[in-house]
Design an enzyme around this catalytic site. Sequence first.
Site, mmCIF file in Angstrom:
data_model
loop_
_atom_site.group_PDB
_atom_site.id
_atom_site.type_symbol
_atom_site.label_atom_id
_atom_site.label_comp_id
_atom_site.label_asym_id
_atom_site.label_seq_id
_atom_site.Cartn_x
_atom_site.Cartn_y
_atom_site.Cartn_z
ATOM 1 N N TRP A 102 -17.531 8.147 25.137
ATOM 2 C CA TRP A 102 -17.626 9.131 26.170
ATOM 3 C C TRP A 102 -16.894 9.704 27.412
ATOM 4 O O TRP A 102 -16.411 10.139 28.356
ATOM 5 C CB TRP A 102 -19.553 9.398 25.758
ATOM 6 C CG TRP A 102 -20.396 10.143 24.985
ATOM 7 C CD1 TRP A 102 -20.627 8.988 23.886
ATOM 8 C CD2 TRP A 102 -20.362 11.175 24.540
ATOM 9 N NE1 TRP A 102 -21.300 10.342 23.424
ATOM 10 C CE2 TRP A 102 -21.242 11.533 23.186
ATOM 11 C CE3 TRP A 102 -19.582 12.566 25.065
ATOM 12 C CZ2 TRP A 102 -21.157 12.460 22.718
ATOM 13 C CZ3 TRP A 102 -19.641 13.905 23.999
ATOM 14 C CH2 TRP A 102 -20.230 13.886 23.435
ATOM 15 N N ASP A 175 -21.508 8.152 34.805
ATOM 16 C CA ASP A 175 -22.023 9.420 33.899
ATOM 17 C C ASP A 175 -23.323 7.741 32.608
ATOM 18 O O ASP A 175 -23.151 7.662 31.979
ATOM 19 C CB ASP A 175 -20.992 10.037 32.869
ATOM 20 C CG ASP A 175 -22.367 10.689 31.052
ATOM 21 O OD1 ASP A 175 -23.166 10.515 31.248
ATOM 22 O OD2 ASP A 175 -21.425 10.732 30.320
ATOM 23 N N LYS A 199 -32.324 12.076 26.170
ATOM 24 C CA LYS A 199 -32.135 10.533 26.009
ATOM 25 C C LYS A 199 -33.620 10.254 26.843
ATOM 26 O O LYS A 199 -34.317 9.717 26.007
ATOM 27 C CB LYS A 199 -30.777 9.672 26.351
ATOM 28 C CG LYS A 199 -29.202 10.117 26.175
ATOM 29 C CD LYS A 199 -28.927 10.612 25.334
ATOM 30 C CE LYS A 199 -27.390 11.043 25.008
ATOM 31 N NZ LYS A 199 -27.276 10.965 23.919
#
Length: 363
Positions: A102, A175, A199
């Site tokens: 990511w 992030d 999440k």
Amino acid sequence: MPSVYNFSAGPAMLPAEVLLKAQQELCHWQELGVSVMEISHRSKEFMQVVQESEKDLRELLKIPDNYKVLFCHGGARGQFAAVPLNILAEKKTADYIDSGYWARSAIDEAKKYCTPNVIDVVITDTAGKVGIKPMKDWSLDDNAAYLHYCPNETIEGIAIHEQPCFDNKKVVVADCSSCLLSCPIDVERYGVIYAGAQKNIGPAGLTLVIIREDLLGHAHPLTPSIFNYKTLAEKDSMFNTPPTFAWYLAGLVFKWLLKQGGLEEMEKRNRVKAKLLYSVIDDSKLYRNNVEENYRSWMNVPFRLLDPALEALFFAEAESKGLKALKGHSVAGGVRASIYNAMPIEGVKALTAFMCDFERRHG
């Protein structure tokens, strides 16, 4: 029917108490005779959701008054573009930490807007264990507009638990999609924190951005209005119709977290769950995790079976036991158990009991 435990990395499981409340209110919210999904986002009833959700989030994270909270569209991938568009200003480069999939995805997007100073921080020891260089050893560029990093890589299961501590002039962007609300953090160490909701926050479709006020108002002229942080802040995240149902559910999650004892309590629970699962892997002759102990994620636990031929059977038997979504990401393979806030300790105990039994029969 046996209990079902959902180990999906995202969209992930939500607290059962939150889902039950949403179910009870679905068709007759606030005694209005309609669903929260059906009312105006500018109605006084929904504005109460807006105000309470921000208040509760600020309490959970102890967000200072000089930070704005934005409820956005576009997921974390949208923020990969929004961050450079909003805070590069006149500068041509930004520091980007490469810690996994990511982080690299954010780097690829940033290349459209600047020349990223890419800093590879992953290290591998002689035993094949993966770790992260300490922050003091990161080769940062003094001329960079900001530093971007991903504290928790959901695919590789690598976490940077160290809190940023740099020169006050360094704008830190994080992030936090897969770790926000899993433990306390010091918001003042960051310029921008962003997170996709799916999440620990709520359902997919909502993205949180927490930004220090002095970083507003520097967007590139070509920045789409829907990604302009100053525009969103001025409109109280109502520049266009927000994802109201996702926002409402996130608000319920915030109240649930406060009821549980806040982020200090969630950290305790998450440490216990992770320790239990990693200990079974480490004591096994069938399972292996390749992340060095100090850099292991508490949220996403990837591992492999030393005999890959057993993987299909492992997944099939796990599914039959109500242990769902254990396949690793398509780019990594293997097994991955995501154990976010909503995963109870009973779910991890059920998984580890199954893993031990599977190894006894097939190891």
